[in-house]
Design a protein around this motif. Sequence first.
Motif, PDB file in Angstrom:
ATOM      1  N   UNK A  83       0.827  -1.214   0.000  1.00  0.00           N
ATOM      2  CA  UNK A  83       0.000   0.000   0.000  1.00  0.00           C
ATOM      3  C   UNK A  83       0.858   1.261   0.000  1.00  0.00           C
ATOM      4  N   UNK A  84       1.941   1.259   0.745  1.00  0.00           N
ATOM      5  CA  UNK A  84       2.843   2.410   0.776  1.00  0.00           C
ATOM      6  C   UNK A  84       3.406   2.681  -0.623  1.00  0.00           C
ATOM      7  N   UNK A  85       3.817   1.617  -1.287  1.00  0.00           N
ATOM      8  CA  UNK A  85       4.393   1.778  -2.631  1.00  0.00           C
ATOM      9  C   UNK A  85       3.349   2.326  -3.610  1.00  0.00           C
ATOM     10  N   UNK A  86       2.145   1.754  -3.539  1.00  0.00           N
ATOM     11  CA  UNK A  86       1.089   2.191  -4.457  1.00  0.00           C
ATOM     12  C   UNK A  86       0.725   3.647  -4.193  1.00  0.00           C
ATOM     13  N   UNK A  87       0.587   4.021  -2.934  1.00  0.00           N
ATOM     14  CA  UNK A  87       0.250   5.411  -2.592  1.00  0.00           C
ATOM     15  C   UNK A  87       1.347   6.349  -3.069  1.00  0.00           C
ATOM     16  N   UNK A  88       2.590   5.959  -2.915  1.00  0.00           N
ATOM     17  CA  UNK A  88       3.702   6.803  -3.401  1.00  0.00           C
ATOM     18  C   UNK A  88       3.634   6.976  -4.910  1.00  0.00           C
ATOM     19  N   UNK A  89       3.433   5.886  -5.618  1.00  0.00           N
ATOM     20  CA  UNK A  89       3.352   5.955  -7.081  1.00  0.00           C
ATOM     21  C   UNK A  89       2.178   6.835  -7.519  1.00  0.00           C
ATOM     22  N   UNK A  90       1.039   6.654  -6.881  1.00  0.00           N
ATOM     23  CA  UNK A  90      -0.139   7.453  -7.240  1.00  0.00           C
ATOM     24  C   UNK A  90       0.081   8.927  -6.909  1.00  0.00           C
ATOM     25  N   UNK A  95       0.936  14.357  -8.905  1.00  0.00           N
ATOM     26  CA  UNK A  95       1.777  15.565  -8.945  1.00  0.00           C
ATOM     27  C   UNK A  95       2.087  15.943 -10.399  1.00  0.00           C
ATOM     28  N   UNK A  96       2.323  14.949 -11.242  1.00  0.00           N
ATOM     29  CA  UNK A  96       2.650  15.211 -12.645  1.00  0.00           C
ATOM     30  C   UNK A  96       1.419  15.751 -13.391  1.00  0.00           C
ATOM     31  N   UNK A  97       0.217  15.259 -13.027  1.00  0.00           N
ATOM     32  CA  UNK A  97      -1.006  15.712 -13.702  1.00  0.00           C
ATOM     33  C   UNK A  97      -1.387  17.136 -13.279  1.00  0.00           C
TER      34      UNK A  97
END
Length: 98
Positions: A83-90, A95-97
């Motif tokens: 979950x930590x990894x997914x939240x970081x990626x999202x 941020x890019x959008x």
Amino acid sequence: MSLTNEDLLAISQLLDTKLKSELQPIKNDIHSLKDDVTKINLTLENIIIPRLSTIESCYTDTYRRYQNYSDKIEAAFTDIELLKQVVSEHSEKLQKLA
């Protein structure tokens, strides 16, 4: 000087009296010690042992709960890391959008 039987008897009685008076405090101490030992045994039997049994039961129950869920706890930690990894990626994608 020779001692008569009466003299020897009197000396014997004096020694007995002296010995009894010297030994009485020791006898009293031993009797007190026995009472203390009885008190200690009663305290152990009536207060400490039941409380230790309660504490043991509590720890045993807690151990069983943890033992039964140990594999689930490991899985939960793995899920949390994912979950930590997914939240970081999202978060990065958002941020890019923006």
